[in-house]
Design an enzyme around this catalytic site. Structure first.
Site, mmCIF file in Angstrom:
data_model
loop_
_atom_site.group_PDB
_atom_site.id
_atom_site.type_symbol
_atom_site.label_atom_id
_atom_site.label_comp_id
_atom_site.label_asym_id
_atom_site.label_seq_id
_atom_site.Cartn_x
_atom_site.Cartn_y
_atom_site.Cartn_z
ATOM 1 N N CYS A 45 -1.190 8.144 -0.375
ATOM 2 C CA CYS A 45 -1.571 7.255 0.528
ATOM 3 C C CYS A 45 -0.237 6.556 1.229
ATOM 4 O O CYS A 45 -0.299 6.076 2.266
ATOM 5 C CB CYS A 45 -2.411 5.998 -0.412
ATOM 6 S SG CYS A 45 -3.847 6.419 -1.054
HETATM 7 C C1 BEZ Z 1 -2.316 9.170 -3.839
HETATM 8 O O1 BEZ Z 1 -2.280 8.460 -2.854
HETATM 9 O O2 BEZ Z 1 -1.467 10.218 -3.989
HETATM 10 C C2 BEZ Z 1 -3.744 9.280 -4.811
HETATM 11 C C3 BEZ Z 1 -4.445 8.307 -4.924
HETATM 12 C C4 BEZ Z 1 -5.525 8.089 -5.659
HETATM 13 C C5 BEZ Z 1 -5.898 9.230 -6.513
HETATM 14 C C6 BEZ Z 1 -4.963 10.639 -6.323
HETATM 15 C C7 BEZ Z 1 -4.070 10.351 -5.324
#
Ligand code: BEZ
Length: 210
Positions: A45
């Site tokens: 994210c």
């Molecule tokens: C991420 O943004 O890396 C992420 C967010 C939630 C679950 C898995 C990965």
């Protein structure tokens, strides 16, 4: 019922990192990219929001406003923005909606319970100047989206909204386009002068926007 292409994008009021907004008023007659991420302070994210910020000029050139959402609070988003700026080397130049009550997430069907019962998946909606949904894509939490592809689709949507053409596989701005199947040969000749008919149903012309 889940949203479908052509539906009016549901309106909402919500707190954001840039203050309270009424979505339709905020968007006005621009295009919009409304996209959810699963959670603040997570790695993929962080890169996605950084990339969206870096492409701010590209979105602005196309008259597109970007807005992000997750079920975190605005306070959480505000705490995270510094990390995005530090690690991605860019200021966050678009609002992030705080949606702890899942109002936006539910309106846009962004929680897919068989993937995760509480967090939004990576949903992305492109919404036209008329507030209707032009494109929807959904990615899982583990895969960051390709924002060059988002820009490519916007280029296609804006071109096909204004000309009687469609865009072929892997098209990018400036490539040849396809004469809309709704236009017969006589109308296509009148509109484009000439075209290259590889098959009666597969007719290429130069990108009319260039
Ligand atoms: C991420 O943004 O890396 C992420 C967010 C939630 C679950 C898995 C990965």
């Amino acid at each position: 019922m889940a949203l479908r292409l052509g539906d009016t994008a549901p309106n909402f009021t919500a707190p954001t990192t840039e203050g309270e907004i009424d979505f339709h008023d905020w968007k006005g007659d621009s295009w919009a990219v409304l996209f959810s991420h699963p959670k603040d302070f997570t790695p993929v994210c962080t890169t996605e929001l950084g990339m969206t910020a870096k492409l701010g000029d590209e979105f602005a050139k196309r008259n597109v406003k970007a807005i992000a959402v997750s079920v975190d609070s605005v306070d959480s988003h505000n705490g995270w923005v510094g990390d995005i700026e530090e690690t991605q080397g860019t200021a966050v130049n678009f609002p992030i909606i705080g949606d702890p009550d899942r109002v936006v997430a539910d309106l846009y069907d962004m929680i897919h319970p068989n993937a995760d019962t509480t967090l939004t998946v990576r949903s992305l909606f492109i919404i036209g100047p008329d507030h209707t949904v032009k494109l929807m894509i959904t990615y899982p939490a583990s895969t960051g989206r390709n924002f060059d592809e988002v820009l490519r689709v916007i280029d296609s949507l804006q071109l096909t909204a204004n000309h009687s053409v469609a865009t072929p596989a892997n098209w990018t701005k400036g490539d040849e386009v396809i004469v809309s199947p709704g236009l017969d040969d006589a109308a296509a000749t009148e509109k484009f002068g000439s075209f290259n008919a590889v098959k009666p149903y597969l007719r290429y012309v130069a990108d009319p926007s260039t």
